[in-house]
Write an enzyme that holds these catalytic residues in place. Structure first.
Site, PDB file in Angstrom:
ATOM      1  N   LYS A  42       0.807  -1.227   0.000  1.00 42.30           N
ATOM      2  CA  LYS A  42       0.000   0.000   0.000  1.00 42.30           C
ATOM      3  C   LYS A  42       0.838   1.274   0.000  1.00 42.30           C
ATOM      4  O   LYS A  42       0.423   2.293  -0.530  1.00 42.30           O
ATOM      5  CB  LYS A  42      -0.967  -0.017   1.177  1.00 42.30           C
ATOM      6  CG  LYS A  42      -2.085  -1.033   0.968  1.00 42.30           C
ATOM      7  CD  LYS A  42      -3.241  -0.783   1.903  1.00 42.30           C
ATOM      8  CE  LYS A  42      -4.447  -1.604   1.514  1.00 42.30           C
ATOM      9  NZ  LYS A  42      -4.295  -3.044   1.839  1.00 42.30           N
ATOM     10  N   GLU A  71      -9.676   6.911   3.465  1.00 46.06           N
ATOM     11  CA  GLU A  71     -10.613   6.033   4.151  1.00 46.06           C
ATOM     12  C   GLU A  71      -9.851   4.777   4.517  1.00 46.06           C
ATOM     13  O   GLU A  71      -8.887   4.422   3.851  1.00 46.06           O
ATOM     14  CB  GLU A  71     -11.794   5.693   3.239  1.00 46.06           C
ATOM     15  CG  GLU A  71     -11.542   4.538   2.248  1.00 46.06           C
ATOM     16  CD  GLU A  71     -10.504   4.833   1.170  1.00 46.06           C
ATOM     17  OE1 GLU A  71     -10.345   6.020   0.819  1.00 46.06           O
ATOM     18  OE2 GLU A  71      -9.855   3.879   0.691  1.00 46.06           O
ATOM     19  N   SER A 128       1.608 -10.009  -1.109  1.00 47.37           N
ATOM     20  CA  SER A 128       1.229  -8.597  -0.945  1.00 47.37           C
ATOM     21  C   SER A 128       1.548  -8.009   0.418  1.00 47.37           C
ATOM     22  O   SER A 128       1.784  -6.809   0.532  1.00 47.37           O
ATOM     23  CB  SER A 128      -0.254  -8.415  -1.255  1.00 47.37           C
ATOM     24  OG  SER A 128      -1.058  -9.244  -0.440  1.00 47.37           O
TER      25      SER A 128
END
Ligand SMILES: *Cc1c(COP(=O)(O)O)cnc(C)c1O
Length: 424
Positions: free
Chosen positions: A113, A135, A402
């Site tokens: 991310k 968010e 990930s």
């Protein structure tokens, strides 16, 4: 001299990478379904981004941060233990691909991310915006946003459903320590969908001085394109590393799909390489009944959610359906529009893995490799090992790892029960 008739000239192979078009469409998907007040802001962002794409200084600065702050390039690691497991699963001794893991778990903050939040943080600075909002559901995107804000000297407010604030308290504290303000949202189901609505509302009133960092390849154009481009560093590195480690393209690439950003990041640079098979893995949850999974590409229909047209899980009235997954990061009823385009064009195959299968793979990865994966990632591991067991021996399969699983150990322990101690 006879000219070939136009119909005898083979049509050029369509380049699947040449999207979105200038209306923000990936085939029929994508677009900009937003209130009037946001149209100008999205246009400004698109105009700036089109300039930035040609701006070497911007990409040099991002590459420098990726190296020194994030720790990129992340390794492409040969997973001998998981490869052995795949060979043992196959009935035929000539089957069992070599499995490689693209180690996004080793990126700063423990997942992919950060690739997106740093890129968008730099875009915010380019636009002269001093505040970012985000968010977050489980809190991972909130932490990555707060980290980018601290690094770049931006003010950061994170919207989070009050139910998630309670469940994910450790990430709330991390965000606060990084200097961000966490704003609990008490409306609706008090989870991610409600936090997203509230962040959109904030942005409608604050767009002059605030940039909204969307956390995946979702939302109105140009967000799906921008997030994909920042995450594509994963696939570009994988391509170079594959050539170095085994001298050619991978035969298959597997990634988990929530909103779809880690998958888009590793898939996109390979989209025009027709020989590379690509498989996206959704959250199959408990079973395929409505409300028991989070697999819109497997069970959804085209519809509009959070500003764009894509596959969405809907009930018989066209309302967004409830979702379930053991992993908070996959627990989303929609998916990025480019994945819908890849699904309908047949370029990427999408499947689902159940909670139970993901939990098995969580332990495989921990015990075969010494790597505790995120529960999201465990879905990709489960499918990756299964597919590798059906591929010929000399082939190579890459799983996008990930994120790391530190955030998930207590939830996984609760779900695994006795199996944590028994070694089975
Ligand atoms: C957030 C997250 C995901 C799901 O998001 P995508 O946008 O689909 O990548 C997957 N894995 C990890 C580790 C995450 O933190």
């Amino acid at each position: 001299m006879i000219q070939p008739s136009p119909s005898s000239v083979p049509a050029p192979t369509p380049r699947l990478s040449a999207v979105p078009d200038d209306r923000g469409r990936f085939g029929q998907f994508g677009g900009t379904y937003v209130p009037e007040t946001l149209v100008a802001a999205l246009r400004q962002l698109e105009d700036l981004y089109i300039q930035v794409r040609q701006d070497n200084q911007f990409w040099d600065r991002l590459a420098d941060l990726n190296r020194s702050f994030v720790g990129r390039p992340t390794p492409l690691y040969q997973a001998r233990g998981l490869s052995r497991r795949a060979r043992a699963m196959s009935k035929d001794k000539d089957l069992g691909a070599a499995i490689w893991l693209k180690r996004e778990d080793l990126a700063h903050t423990g997942a992919h991310k950060i690739n997106n939040t740093l890129g968008q943080g730099l875009l915010a600075k380019k636009m002269g915006k001093k505040r970012i909002i985000a968010e977050t559901g489980a809190g991972q995107h909130g932490v990555a946003s707060a980290t980018a804000a601290a690094q770049l000297g931006l003010k950061c407010d994170v919207y989070m459903g009050s139910e998630d604030v309670r469940r994910q308290n450790l990430n709330v504290i991390r965000m606060q320590m990084l200097g961000a303000r966490v704003i609990p949202v008490d409306s609706g189901s008090r989870t991610l969908k409600d936090a997203t609505n509230e962040a959109m509302r904030d942005w409608m009133g604050s767009v002059e001085h605030t940039h909204y960092i969307i956390g995946s390849v979702v939302g109105p154009h140009p967000f799906p394109m921008i997030v994909r481009d920042f995450q594509s560093v994963i696939g570009r590195e994988t391509k170079a590393q594959a050539l170095r480690h085994f001298g050619r393209m991978p035969d298959a690439i597997v990634a988990c799909v929530g909103g779809g950003s880690n998958a888009a990041g590793i898939f996109y640079p390979f989209v025009d390489e027709a020989m590379v098979a690509m498989i996206g893995v959704e959250a199959g949850g408990r079973d395929p009944q409505p409300g028991q999974h989070a697999a819109p590409l497997s069970h959804g229909k085209p519809g509009i959610l959070h500003g764009s047209l894509s596959y969405v899980l809907q009930n018989e009235h066209g309302q967004t359906a409830d979702v379930h997954s053991c992993s908070a990061g996959l627990d989303y009823p929609g998916v990025g529009p480019e994945h819908s385009y890849w699904k309908d064009s047949g370029r990427v195959r999408y499947t689902a893995v159940t909670d139970e299968e993901a939990l098995d793979a969580f332990l495989w990865c921990a015990r075969d490799e010494g790597i505790i994966p995120a529960l999201e990632t465990a879905h990709a591991v489960a499918m990756g090992v299964r597919i590798a067991s059906e591929m010929p021996k000399e082939t190579n399969l890459v799983i996008n790892l990930s994120g790391r699983g530190d955030k998930d150990v207590s939830e996984a322990a609760r779900l695994l029960g006795d199996r944590v101690e028994s070694g089975s």
